[in-house]
Structure formats: structure tokens, C-alpha cells
Design an enzyme around this catalytic site. Structure first.
Site, PDB file in Angstrom:
ATOM      1  N   HIS B 151     -10.585  -2.760 -13.764  1.00  0.00           N
ATOM      2  CA  HIS B 151     -10.382  -1.957 -12.563  1.00  0.00           C
ATOM      3  C   HIS B 151      -9.672  -2.822 -11.525  1.00  0.00           C
ATOM      4  CE1 HIS B 151     -12.190  -0.269  -8.673  1.00  0.00           C
ATOM      5  NE2 HIS B 151     -11.276   0.584  -9.075  1.00  0.00           N
ATOM      6  N   ILE B 170     -12.110   0.653  -1.209  1.00  0.00           N
ATOM      7  CA  ILE B 170     -11.937  -0.405  -0.210  1.00  0.00           C
ATOM      8  C   ILE B 170     -10.520  -0.417   0.367  1.00  0.00           C
ATOM      9  CG2 ILE B 170     -11.204  -2.353  -1.653  1.00  0.00           C
ATOM     10  CD1 ILE B 170     -13.613  -3.855  -0.167  1.00  0.00           C
ATOM     11  N   LYS B 172      -7.432  -0.462  -1.930  1.00  0.00           N
ATOM     12  CA  LYS B 172      -6.427  -1.063  -2.808  1.00  0.00           C
ATOM     13  C   LYS B 172      -5.212  -0.138  -2.951  1.00  0.00           C
ATOM     14  CE  LYS B 172      -9.157  -1.511  -6.380  1.00  0.00           C
ATOM     15  NZ  LYS B 172     -10.420  -1.016  -5.823  1.00  0.00           N
ATOM     16  N   SER B 173      -5.486   1.150  -3.180  1.00  0.00           N
ATOM     17  CA  SER B 173      -4.387   2.088  -3.399  1.00  0.00           C
ATOM     18  C   SER B 173      -3.573   2.287  -2.130  1.00  0.00           C
ATOM     19  CB  SER B 173      -4.927   3.430  -3.880  1.00  0.00           C
ATOM     20  OG  SER B 173      -5.679   3.243  -5.057  1.00  0.00           O
ATOM     21  N   ASP B 190      -5.406   1.157  -9.925  1.00  0.00           N
ATOM     22  CA  ASP B 190      -6.797   1.438 -10.308  1.00  0.00           C
ATOM     23  C   ASP B 190      -7.220   0.948 -11.686  1.00  0.00           C
ATOM     24  OD1 ASP B 190      -8.171   2.311  -8.188  1.00  0.00           O
ATOM     25  OD2 ASP B 190      -7.866   4.445  -8.537  1.00  0.00           O
ATOM     26  N   GLU B 214      -4.023   7.175  -6.864  1.00  0.00           N
ATOM     27  CA  GLU B 214      -4.958   8.101  -6.234  1.00  0.00           C
ATOM     28  C   GLU B 214      -5.120   7.704  -4.777  1.00  0.00           C
ATOM     29  OE1 GLU B 214      -9.085   7.734  -6.793  1.00  0.00           O
ATOM     30  OE2 GLU B 214      -9.475   9.690  -5.934  1.00  0.00           O
ATOM     31  N   ARG B 253     -12.979 -21.628   6.024  1.00  0.00           N
ATOM     32  CA  ARG B 253     -12.031 -21.085   6.996  1.00  0.00           C
ATOM     33  C   ARG B 253     -10.690 -21.807   6.948  1.00  0.00           C
ATOM     34  NH1 ARG B 253     -14.444 -17.617  10.841  1.00  0.00           N
ATOM     35  NH2 ARG B 253     -12.361 -17.495  11.689  1.00  0.00           N
TER      36      ARG B 253
END
Lengths: 92, 319
Positions: B151, B170, B172-173, B190, B214, B253
Site C-alpha cells: 500500500h 493521510i 498521499k493521493s 494506493d 482515488e 530535528r
């Protein structure tokens, strides 16, 4: 974490509408839900429709569902139920 | 997510091999579909059938393509009819997985009879043996490479293959969409199929979802129709990985701690990027690629910063 072997029993397999039902159900839970198809080494996230469609799971395909999170018990029970009743299709 | 599971030794049916090679080269089948589906190839190495025909039948390795080219034809043509039938009778039917006739040679009656009696598939091509051997090995080494589908979203950004992973929903697409509008290319959204070819990880789209994205609220869209062919790339070498996460990054950081993601037998660099409203993910992905590329040669920016900072501190102390 819970793991369960599930066989696709409905005639049409995990087709687009069945996949959409599964994703809608999976998205209700906080747990992470992974589906693994061993014979092709494919992992899918049950909350992502394209990922589920990429399993290309026809009738009789064996899948391993892994659920992990606070609501894993209920999530697994409902997912197993959805597969077992063939996504509401006739099982013939 | 476990994505390092070791695939078993791989095989491909002659039927799938034919589909794969005929996309690039003129190869056709002289046998039934059943014979093609029953036989499997397990090695990218090929053999010349001549050795076995001339009597060294035990030299045949199962799971390899047997090449029947000009040398085999001229050898067979010099034998008497009885010797030809003997030569075929000697062949080890159990261990021959497939015969490929090259250079447009016509299959002899005996060869066709042998293939039908033993249900060993015969393929034929017009290209000469030497080129056919290269073509066969290339296709098979790709197809027999260890493979996993995971995925995630795969993009080609500034020509570099970047795998983007992270929980469903989150962004990604949406990030992929943003990157496409900036002129970068999508390989798969995806779900990404990854093959380990030699030392490289090569990613492409599972055939069932190729070209689709999607987008929540819009549904499944066809990126090729909406953005054109230049928005997509069929496959790319995966160089590093970005993980989108909602967790706050407590630790590093400075970007000094090495972070890796295991994939098949390889390990690739991973940059964890926390996702928050107002962060422009596409800009961050582009910056990650620049950071990755510059880290491949020369010192990291942060090392330069630390060096300069230390010098400045020393100068302050001296004054």
C-alpha cells in the site's frame, strides 16, 4: 493484534462493489486493517479501495486479514461476517 | 506492516511468459493453451536443444527455455529419418519445459509430433537465436525477480522514483495530484508492485488499477484521461521513501539519524514527514528529492551548517 484466514466465497469475488463495502466497513474502525494475499505476495490496506482492488481476489482466493488496534475484536468480527455472507450476494 | 516476507522461488507459466515477451518481440505459439499453462519456467538462463538432440539428454535443465535455432536445424537435416526419431525419443520429456524455435525456422513434422505427444509447448519467433536468447533472459529475469505489492503511492519527481507510504486518508493521493499538476509523473496510486531486479527496486502499477487515483469526495478518477499521458510513467526505479505520519516528530530535528525502510532484500532511505494542516506536502516531497539527490554526492547541508556554526562559536569565544 488479530489474524484470520479468510476465503472469498462469493461468485464474483472481491469485485468493485464488494471492495467498496469492505472499505466502507473498515473505515469505521480505528484499528489498522491489512489484507495479505500470499500466493502473489500482495499487501493491501483495507481502508483504501484501489489497494483492495489490486488484490484481484477472485472466488476461492485465500486471504489473511490482520487487525490491530483498540477496536480490533469488533472489526475482525464484522469483516469476517462480511466475507462469510458473500457481501450480501447470493453464494451460488 | 511486514513487507520483507521472503517470496518462494519464483516461476512463471509458459503462457504468462508468452504474454510478456510478445509485448516486445514477435513471438507466437504453435501449441495448445493447455500445454502453455501446464509448463513453468524457473530460470532466466536458456539452453540450446542441440546438445540434448545429439545424445547428451541428461544435460537438460528443467524450467529453462530450450532454443531450437539454425544449428539444431542443420544438425537434424543431416540425420536419417530413423536417427531423427531416435534423437527425439531420447529427449527427456519430463525436464523440457518449453522449446523456442528461432530465426523463423519452420517446425519439422517430427518436432511437432514430439511436442503434441508429450504436450511440451513450442513457441516460434522470427528473430535470430542470439537476439532471442537476450530477449528471453531479459523478460525472464524481470518476471522471476522477487516481488511484493504494498500500500503506497509511487511518483517520479525530478526523474527520481519516490515511494510515498502512510496510513489511508493521510493525503498521499492528494499529494500525488498536486505533484502531477507541477509536472511530475505518477506511476501508481494506493498500491505499488515492487520487483527486485538485480540490485535495483523497480516499481509499477498492478494492472487492475493502472492510471487510477482515488480522491476522497471525487471518487476514483482516471489520471490519464484528465491529465494526459505525460502525467504518467509506466515504471521507475525506487530510490527512496517518504513516510507521511500524523505523529509529532520528537526526535531528530537535524536530519542526521539514518532512517531506512526494508523492502524485499534491499533497504532504502526513508524520510518521515509529519502531516499537519497548512503543510504543503508536494513542496515537501520536492524538497525531499533535492535533499536525497544532494546527499548522494557531497556533504549534507546539515553538516555544512554544523561546521559553519562551530566555527562561528569558536570565533565568538576567541573574541
Amino acid at each position: 493484534m488479530r489474524e484470520s484466514r479468510i476465503v472469498v466465497v462469493n461468485r464474483l469475488g472481491l469485485h468493485a462493489r464488494a471492495a467498496a463495502q469492505l472499505v466502507r466497513l473498515a473505515a469505521k474502525f480505528d484499528s489498522s486493517i491489512t489484507i495479505f494475499r500470499a500466493d502473489r505476495n500482495v499487501f493491501a490496506n483495507a481502508k483504501s479501495i484501489l489497494s483492495v482492488l489490486a488484490l484481484a481476489a477472485a472466488k476461492d482466493t485465500e486471504l489473511v486479514v490482520t487487525v490491530s488496534g483498540e477496536d480490533e475484536e469488533l472489526a475482525m468480527k464484522e469483516i469476517e461476517g462480511l466475507f462469510a455472507n458473500g457481501f450480501g450476494e447470493s453464494l451460488q | 506492516m511486514v513487507i520483507t516476507s521472503e517470496p518462494e522461488s519464483r516461476s512463471i507459466s509458459v503462457s504468462d511468459f508468452l504474454d510478456a515477451i510478445s509485448e516486445r518481440h514477435p513471438v507466437s505459439s504453435l501449441s495448445s493453451q493447455a500445454a502453455l499453462s501446464e509448463h513453468y519456467l524457473t530460470s532466466s538462463r536458456v539452453q540450446k536443444l542441440g546438445l540434448a538432440l545429439s545424445g547428451f539428454a541428461d544435460k537438460i535443465h528443467k524450467g529453462r527455455i530450450q532454443i531450437y535455432g539454425n544449428s539444431e536445424r542443420s544438425y537434424i537435416s543431416r540425420l536419417s529419418d530413423i536417427q531423427v526419431s531416435e534423437a527425439y525419443a531420447r529427449l527427456d520429456k519430463e525436464n523440457i519445459s518449453c522449446i523456442l524455435i528461432t530465426a523463423g525456422i519452420e517446425a519439422t513434422e517430427e518436432l511437432v509430433e514430439f511436442s503434441e505427444a508429450s504436450s511440451i509447448p513450442i513457441l516460434a519467433t522470427t528473430i535470430p537465436s542470439s537476439d532471442a536468447i537476450t530477449a528471453v533472459s531479459n523478460v525472464l529475469s524481470e518476471r522471476l525477480a522477487p516481488e511484493v505489492t504494498i500500500h503506497g503511492t509511487l511518483m517520479e519527481v525530478f526523474g527520481i522514483g519516490v515511494l510515498i507510504v502512510g496510513d489511508s486518508g493521510i493525503g498521499k493521493s492528494e499529494c500525488a495530484l498536486d505533484l502531477i499538476t507541477r509536472g511530475h509523473r505518477l506511476i501508481s496510486d494506493d498500491s505499488v508492485r515492487i520487483r527486485e531486479v538485480g540490485e535495483k527496486l523497480v516499481g509499477d502499477a498492478p494492472s487492475s488499477i493502472r492510471d487510477f487515483i482515488e480522491i476522497r469526495g471525487l471518487g476514483i478518477i482516471n489520471a490519464k484521461e484528465l491529465f494526459g499521458v505525460s502525467a504518467l510513467s509506466p515504471s521507475v526505479e525506487i530510490r527512496f521513501c517518504i513516510e507521511f505520519s500524523e505523529e509529532r516528530l520528537g526526535g531528530d530535528r537535524l536530519g542526521l539519524e539514518p532512517n531506512v525502510m526494508p523492502l524485499l532484500k534491499s533497504r532504502i532511505q526513508k524520510y518521515p514527514l509529519p502531516v499537519k494542516p497548512g503543510r504543503n506536502l508536494a513542496t515537501l516531497v520536492e524538497a525531499s528529492v533535492r535533499v536525497f539527490v544532494s546527499s548522494q554526492d557531497g556533504p549534507k547541508a546539515v553538516e555544512n551548517l554544523l561546521h559553519g556554526h562551530a566555527n562561528a562559536m569558536n570565533a565568538t569565544i576567541k573574541n
